[in-house]
Design an enzyme around this catalytic site. Structure first.
Site, short mmCIF file in Angstrom:
data_model
loop_
_atom_site.label_atom_id
_atom_site.label_comp_id
_atom_site.label_asym_id
_atom_site.label_seq_id
_atom_site.Cartn_x
_atom_site.Cartn_y
_atom_site.Cartn_z
N TYR A 128 0.86 -1.04 0.10
CA TYR A 128 0.06 -0.01 0.03
C TYR A 128 0.93 1.25 0.12
CZ TYR A 128 -3.07 3.79 2.01
OH TYR A 128 -3.53 5.08 1.98
N LYS A 145 1.14 3.84 -3.17
CA LYS A 145 0.79 5.39 -2.66
C LYS A 145 2.12 6.39 -3.23
CE LYS A 145 -2.59 6.84 -1.09
NZ LYS A 145 -3.92 7.57 -1.46
#
Length: 393
Positions: A152, A156
């Site tokens: 994640y 990002k």
């Protein structure tokens, strides 16, 4: 936003069905802005009059283009993401499709539909990966991708770079350029928050909140949903010509501006619901080992039973290692002023929704969870201890 100008504003919010996206949409709607919420799932709350909801998948460019039809969109708030916490952090393929592929689709749609402004909701994690950071600022370099403990955060970081690099991209038909910026918020909280607080309360109610960990002097940050809403509105304004496009191509850290020990932050929630705050403190490295173990178990069994890991390695870092950032850039360039909030609103929300300790309840279930937790901790200890110590036992 200036009320006179906002009458001509139309914004699209990806992830508008989620907690923060919905709150942002409601705040803009109250200012007279035309709001379009775009999400794969509809909001949990009733959609106010004047707000339009369009259901669609950010991974499908055709869905996004349909949302842009029949609307002269002046700003996109790109909030939609996947894999922030828990078992979602372990679904690498979907994380990549949403966070990177979805961002590519949004950038392409903005260029085609001649959207002049894009505000991207990023994360502290593009900089933080377990290292101590005290009062860091936006001059800090991105954490190298291979050092991110989870996919994640890695995706990002990639997506934020794409958004900021897209600043100044010519729009179709030569109709100006795309102005972009990125906000890096701390962990979000507030009444009705749907991701972190319910999970914490679930652990408390199951009797799993038996210990804290790490240095009691470690400090982290949080951001109340209303402060984050304020920051996004200010950022969208700071991309306009009348503000000198001051935010163009810029990242900003956003928080309440009050570094606090993670567990002390949640003490009012625990005690406010009638539970005892734990006094046992475990070493951070032991809990990290425990988190690694649960991730490995999920990797092996996840396809058969997609259980919720008690903690992931990233969550251990985020909650137990000092990292907080300066708000000076956001204050100076955006005019951001964090308002004081606490968890009392959240405590009252949970009580109103039937949570809170009742004597004698859930004892048998808590006993089962206690046994499972102790078993996993014993395994983690055996892995954590040096082999020479284990052999000498």
């Amino acid at each position: 936003m200036d009320p006179k100008r906002s009458q001509k504003e139309t914004v699209l919010i990806t992830g508008g069905g989620g907690y923060f996206g919905f709150r942002l949409g409601c705040a803009l709607n109250q200012k007279g802005v035309h709001v379009i919420l775009f999400d794969i799932s509809s909001p949990a709350e009733t959609i106010p009059e004047g707000i339009k909801f369009i259901q669609g998948d950010i991974c499908h460019l055709s869905d996004i283009e349909k949302a842009f039809q029949d609307a002269d969109i002046t700003c996109v708030f790109h909030i939609a993401s996947y894999g922030m916490s828990g078992r979602e952090q372990l679904n690498r393929n979907l994380i990549e499709e949403v966070n990177i592929g979805g961002t590519d689709n949004i950038l392409q749609a903005c260029q085609r539909r001649r959207v002049p402004r894009l505000v991207y909701t990023s994360t502290f994690n593009v900089i933080f990966g377990g290292q101590v950071i005290r009062n860091g600022d936006e001059s800090l370099p991105y954490l190298p991708l291979h050092l991110h403990p989870d996919h994640y955060s890695r995706t990002k970081s990639i997506a934020e770079k794409k958004v900021l690099e897209a600043n100044g991209t010519p729009l179709d038909r030569g109709d100006g350029v795309l102005r972009t910026c990125a906000l890096r918020p701390a962990g979000i909280y507030g009444p009705g928050e749907q991701r972190h607080l319910p999970r914490i309360v679930s652990y408390i109610e199951k009797g799993l909140f038996k210990f804290v960990y790490g240095d009691p002097r470690s400090l982290v940050e949080f951001v109340h949903v209303d402060n984050l809403v304020q920051a996004h509105i200010l950022a969208s304004e700071a991309l306009r010509a009348d503000k000198g496009h001051i935010a163009s191509g810029q990242p900003y850290f956003i928080s309440d501006g009050r570094p606090v020990n993670n567990f002390e932050f949640f003490r009012p929630l625990v005690e406010g619901l009638g539970y005892t705050f734990p006094s046992t403190r475990l070493p951070l490295t032991l809990v990290y080992c425990f988190a690694f173990l649960t991730e490995m178990v999920h990797f092996i069994l996840g396809r058969l039973y997609n259980f919720q890991p008690f903690l992931t390695r990233t969550e251990v870092y985020k909650t137990g290692v000092t990292h907080y950032f300066s708000l000076e850039k956001a204050k100076k360039e955006l005019g951001y002023k964090a308002q004081p909030f606490d968890l009392q609103e959240a405590v009252e929300w949970f009580k109103a929704h039937g949570h809170g300790r009742s004597s004698g309840s859930r004892d048998s279930e808590c006993f089962i969870w206690d046994g499972l937790l102790v078993f996993l901790l014993i395994i983690a200890v055996l892995i954590w201890l040096p082999s020479s110590v284990i052999l000498s036992l």
